[in-house]
Design a protein around this motif. Structure first.
Motif, PDB file in Angstrom:
ATOM      1  N   UNK A   1       0.832  -1.202   0.000  1.00 50.31           N
ATOM      2  CA  UNK A   1       0.000   0.000   0.000  1.00 50.31           C
ATOM      3  C   UNK A   1       0.868   1.254   0.000  1.00 50.31           C
ATOM      4  N   UNK A   2       0.304   2.299  -0.562  1.00 48.13           N
ATOM      5  CA  UNK A   2       0.896   3.629  -0.503  1.00 48.13           C
ATOM      6  C   UNK A   2      -0.226   4.648  -0.382  1.00 48.13           C
ATOM      7  N   UNK A   3       0.085   5.777   0.209  1.00 49.69           N
ATOM      8  CA  UNK A   3      -0.882   6.871   0.328  1.00 49.69           C
ATOM      9  C   UNK A   3      -0.260   8.120  -0.270  1.00 49.69           C
ATOM     10  N   UNK A   4      -0.863   8.591  -1.341  1.00 48.88           N
ATOM     11  CA  UNK A   4      -0.400   9.806  -1.991  1.00 48.88           C
ATOM     12  C   UNK A   4      -1.173  10.997  -1.446  1.00 48.88           C
ATOM     13  N   UNK A   5      -0.497  12.125  -1.368  1.00 46.07           N
ATOM     14  CA  UNK A   5      -1.136  13.364  -0.944  1.00 46.07           C
ATOM     15  C   UNK A   5      -0.835  14.467  -1.947  1.00 46.07           C
ATOM     16  N   UNK A   6      -1.765  15.395  -2.046  1.00 45.84           N
ATOM     17  CA  UNK A   6      -1.595  16.547  -2.931  1.00 45.84           C
ATOM     18  C   UNK A   6      -2.112  17.774  -2.197  1.00 45.84           C
ATOM     19  N   UNK A   7      -1.253  18.753  -2.026  1.00 49.57           N
ATOM     20  CA  UNK A   7      -1.635  19.984  -1.350  1.00 49.57           C
ATOM     21  C   UNK A   7      -1.624  21.122  -2.365  1.00 49.57           C
ATOM     22  N   UNK A   8      -2.695  21.885  -2.377  1.00 51.02           N
ATOM     23  CA  UNK A   8      -2.790  23.021  -3.290  1.00 51.02           C
ATOM     24  C   UNK A   8      -2.544  24.325  -2.535  1.00 51.02           C
ATOM     25  N   UNK A   9      -2.041  25.286  -3.234  1.00 53.58           N
ATOM     26  CA  UNK A   9      -1.872  26.623  -2.668  1.00 53.58           C
ATOM     27  C   UNK A   9      -2.138  27.651  -3.758  1.00 53.58           C
TER      28      UNK A   9
END
Length: 119
Positions: A17-25
């Motif tokens: 398993x992997x957990x990807x994250x994406x943060x916007x600014x």
């Protein structure tokens, strides 16, 4: 200036398993849609999953039941939980923002994060 930054990629064995994250600014959350896409070497980019401003989600057929897209509590981030990974999931994963909210007009893209799954 709108920026999207992905994180969480890596190398795992099949079944992992992997957990990807994406943060916007640089963008005020509103009627947006955000999505995850992937592109493997020699292949076209494909849609993996999307989530709209009402938190309705869609998934590509080959990730249904294995991947889950979600929004962070601050609404300016999304995540992709990837379980039971397969070698064919190996690709560069990108997050994207559709400011119109149709989930078809992704104007802003991140730089991508690499996911490698070994058999």
């Amino acid at each position: 200036q709108v920026n999207l930054a992905e994180s969480g990629g890596g190398s795992v064995d099949a079944g992992g398993s992997l957990r990807l994250s994406c943060v916007t600014s640089g963008y005020t959350y509103g009627t947006t849609c955000m999505g995850w896409f992937r592109q493997a070497p020699g292949k076209e980019r494909e849609t993996v999953a999307s989530i709209d401003f009402e938190d309705d989600t869609t998934y590509a057929d080959d990730v249904k039941g294995r991947f889950t897209i979600s929004r962070g509590s601050a609404k300016n981030s999304i995540h992709l939980q990837m379980n039971n990974l397969k070698p064919e999931d190996t690709a560069t994963y990108y997050c994207a923002l559709d400011p119109v909210g149709t989930c078809h007009a992704y104007n802003f893209w991140g730089q991508g994060t690499q996911v490698t799954v070994s058999s």
